[in-house]
Scaffold this motif. Sequence first.
Motif, PDB file in Angstrom:
ATOM      1  N   ASN A 131      13.333  32.768  31.435  1.00  0.00           N
ATOM      2  CA  ASN A 131      13.565  33.337  30.096  1.00  0.00           C
ATOM      3  C   ASN A 131      12.279  33.626  29.320  1.00  0.00           C
ATOM      4  N   LYS A 132      11.135  33.433  29.963  1.00  0.00           N
ATOM      5  CA  LYS A 132       9.877  33.772  29.303  1.00  0.00           C
ATOM      6  C   LYS A 132       9.477  35.203  29.650  1.00  0.00           C
ATOM      7  N   GLU A 133       8.798  35.854  28.710  1.00  0.00           N
ATOM      8  CA  GLU A 133       8.265  37.191  28.961  1.00  0.00           C
ATOM      9  C   GLU A 133       6.772  37.082  29.232  1.00  0.00           C
ATOM     10  N   THR A 134       6.310  37.801  30.234  1.00  0.00           N
ATOM     11  CA  THR A 134       4.911  37.705  30.622  1.00  0.00           C
ATOM     12  C   THR A 134       4.427  39.028  31.191  1.00  0.00           C
ATOM     13  N   GLU A 135       3.125  39.242  31.148  1.00  0.00           N
ATOM     14  CA  GLU A 135       2.548  40.447  31.744  1.00  0.00           C
ATOM     15  C   GLU A 135       2.245  40.171  33.212  1.00  0.00           C
TER      16      GLU A 135
END
Length: 436
Positions: free
Chosen positions: A380-384
């Motif tokens: 559920n985390k957003e990352t590049e």
Amino acid sequence: MEKMEKTVYVEGYGCTANQNNLEIMCGLLERNGFIIVKNPNIARIALINTCIVKGPTEQRMIYRIKELARRFRHLIVSGCMVNVNPDKVKEIARKVNENVVVSLVGTNQILNIVKAVKNNIENKQKDFLERRKEIKLCVPKSYKNRVVGITQISEGCINRCSFCVVKIAKGNLFSYPLKRIVENIKRDLASKCKEIWITSQDNSSYGIDKGKQMLPELLKKITSIKGKFLVRVGMCNPATVKPIVNELVECYENEKIFKFLHLPVQSGSNKILSLMNRNYKVEDFKKIVRKFKKRFPEMTLATDIIVGFPSETEKDFKKTIELVKETKPVVVNISRFWSMPGTQASKMEQLDEKTKKKRAKELMKLHLKIAEEENKKFINKETEVLIDEKGFNNSWIGREKNYRQVVVFSKEKLLGKFCNVRIEEAKSHYLIGKKK
């Protein structure tokens, strides 16, 4: 020379430095009009770049040399196996094909690959085995992966681990000039690489042969290069990280450096570490890990562990288990001890294979459990994510800032691109995400 005469089939094995050596050899051959092919059926000559870091790997090399010698009349063998036992390599090849023309190229002679191939085709069995200080920078290379640029910063090491045959192959530490390293990386970036791998037998020993440890200085120079790219710092020995740990943590603050630390501990027992000649204690490893994790709690800790080292008791092994539980490495390269001729450890009393297999299995089970638990924290985390590889069907494989592997499904062409990804699933070895 006709076109068929200049076709070369290549195989490569081993570490990142070995991969880079093969890239350079292929680049030099292509620059001189040779054609590198993946199909052995259309090649005149074969080149195999060998690795002998472990016994099973050496057995694999023996098998492949035999197969290539049966198939080809012209054969080039390079890599660590050549440095350690050149006579054995030729004997293996000629035992299956007495007419094979075998030429050997040592690990610090790869810039002579064109001469070796030309001589071989002319049936001149000239070897290039002399030890020399060869700088593998700013030369032609054929990229295995167009997104990844590999830069070697040194050859050899300062350590004398009792189990290691690579030391015999590569010798003492020779650090490459800092300016040439930076120039090599600039060339890779100009060739549109986005991911830079810094590699050697022990990155944190860089510069010791010149009077001081220079890895922090090197990393600062690299990260000052303009442009958007990421740097993976390769393997570092705890013994040589210890004196510069604070400087390294400071360097890792830079957003261009993956929060990835490959720190091979090898054992959780100080008794075993002493027998291995590792020159550090378990407490040193723990201290380094604590300092990095305090600043980068989501970082990827990678380590190497040898199970079944001579005289390792059940108590020694349990200490390794407890160390893994405490430090929670996400990547653990587990090796059953394999006695390598010429090493100190080969003269020690060996453990039975059944015990080694049992311990390796137990450690692997623990590792997979820890890795999955740690990776689930990313859901559920957003990352590049930097996409550095094409997967199967509509999948792409990339790395987020902690060097966790991320699988992304998309019909778009994403290779070499930075993408914003939301993590939806987690496995032991990778994350699965959706492009935003």
